[in-house]
Scaffold this active site. Structure first.
Site, PDB file in Angstrom:
ATOM      1  N   LYS A 122       7.510   6.207  -4.601  1.00  0.00           N
ATOM      2  CA  LYS A 122       6.534   5.593  -3.686  1.00  0.00           C
ATOM      3  C   LYS A 122       6.913   5.907  -2.239  1.00  0.00           C
ATOM      4  O   LYS A 122       8.067   5.780  -1.846  1.00  0.00           O
ATOM      5  CB  LYS A 122       6.479   4.076  -3.913  1.00  0.00           C
ATOM      6  CG  LYS A 122       5.363   3.407  -3.136  1.00  0.00           C
ATOM      7  CD  LYS A 122       5.142   1.976  -3.612  1.00  0.00           C
ATOM      8  CE  LYS A 122       4.103   1.254  -2.792  1.00  0.00           C
ATOM      9  NZ  LYS A 122       2.755   1.817  -2.900  1.00  0.00           N
TER      10      LYS A 122
ATOM     11  N   HIS B 224       9.298  -1.125  -6.109  1.00  0.00           N
ATOM     12  CA  HIS B 224       8.470  -0.048  -6.674  1.00  0.00           C
ATOM     13  C   HIS B 224       9.349   1.151  -7.033  1.00  0.00           C
ATOM     14  O   HIS B 224      10.469   1.284  -6.534  1.00  0.00           O
ATOM     15  CB  HIS B 224       7.392   0.400  -5.676  1.00  0.00           C
ATOM     16  CG  HIS B 224       6.194  -0.508  -5.664  1.00  0.00           C
ATOM     17  ND1 HIS B 224       6.122  -1.621  -4.864  1.00  0.00           N
ATOM     18  CD2 HIS B 224       5.029  -0.471  -6.364  1.00  0.00           C
ATOM     19  CE1 HIS B 224       4.966  -2.231  -5.059  1.00  0.00           C
ATOM     20  NE2 HIS B 224       4.286  -1.559  -5.958  1.00  0.00           N
TER      21      HIS B 224
END
Ligand code: NAD
Length: 276
Positions: free
Chosen positions: A164, A160
């Site tokens: 995040k 990600h």
């Protein structure tokens, strides 16, 4: 509503000024099946009173962003706002007897209880991940795990973007849980996210490993691997951008318009709930 719009499903977007709200407005405007009937965001802020199409970076569409949710009959409310707004939005849908598609994450146990109660009166689709591909991947994970058994080692990799905060991702955990459930394992007992803790031991037979990488602008990649001696099966999903969540939620909005009261998820929308 014009004659040509009569066959369209009218939707109201809540959280219209947000990243998901704007993606949803763009997808509704591009849709042949939906029409925007309202756009709502919290009071204050720069977007109030603005045209929703302009707000989303498109042209003017004649729908003004307001700060109160009062859905008309036969509309579907699509809520991607913040958890503190969710209870009020559920109650507004209940008062108006209209279906709700809820994408807001991080809702409290109290809100979940309200959701269940409301679903006795109105149809609701709630999902923490509206991606069609991820919904299918999670289903396939269970099917594959059951067929392969615990002799095949299950490992999950996810990537990600650098902003995040949580790791591993909620989606990676859900995939792992689907594998554990399908093979009669208790996920909490077999998941491992840090092998350095037990570095003197080889991999446990029942372990489900999860590795998280963070960096760049990736909207999310998940690979589930089943490893055996001499062969390996990999199931991968790559998210391009947040439009995939918007498209999934709007598919759910179209589907829920004709459903009976009840609490549904994306597996129901895709017709996967009865597939065992
Ligand atoms: P964001 O912060 O960009 O947008 C949230 C919007 O909600 C903001 O415009 C904010 O002003 C508005 N808002 C706050 N309080 C409100 C209220 N009382 N009434 C109406 N609007 C209000 O966030 P985002 O990235 O767009 O995400 C929104 C939510 O959707 C988050 O909970 C996120 O985790 C979730 N999400 C879910 C999925 C999924 O597939 N289920 C995918 C992406 C994001």
């Amino acid at each position: 509503m014009s004659e040509s719009e009569e066959h369209l499903t009218p939707v109201v977007i809540v959280g219209a000024r947000g990243r998901m709200g704007k993606a949803l407005i763009c997808e509704v405007v591009a849709s042949d099946h939906l029409v925007l009937d309202g756009a709502v965001d919290r009071s204050g802020g720069p977007g109030r009173g603005q045209d929703a199409g302009v707000l989303a970076g498109l042209h003017s569409i004649g729908v003004t962003v307001t700060d109160s949710l009062n859905p008309r009959r036969h509309t579907v409310v699509v809520d991607f706002s913040l958890p503190e707004a969710t209870q009020n939005n559920i109650r507004r849908c209940l008062d108006a007897r209209v279906p709700l598609v809820l994408g807001t994450t991080g809702i409290s146990a109290e809100t979940v209880a309200l959701l269940r109660e409301a679903a006795e009166t109105i149809p609701i689709v709630s999902a923490a991940n509206f991606s069609v591909g991820i919904t299918l991947l999670t289903k396939l994970a269970g099917l594959a795990a059951r067929a392969l058994g615990t002799d095949w080692n299950a490992e999950i990799f996810e990537i990600h973007h650098k902003h995040k905060r949580d790791a591993p991702s909620g989606t990676a955990l859900r995939i792992g849980k689907a594998v554990a459930k399908a093979t009669g394992r208790v996920f909490a007992d077999v998941v491992t996210t840090d092998r350095s803790k037990n570095h003197t031991q080889p991999r446990g037979k029942d372990e489900i490993g999860i590795v998280a990488a963070r960096g760049g602008d990736s909207a999310g990649e998940h690979t589930l691997m089943f490893l055996s001696d001499g062969e390996r099966l990999e199931l991968t999903h790559r998210a391009g951008d947040r439009a995939i969540f918007a498209r999934g939620a709007l598919r759910a909005a179209q589907w829920i318009a004709d459903q009976k009261p009840g609490l549904y998820d994306m597996r129901d929308v895709l017709g996967l709930s009865d597939l065992s």
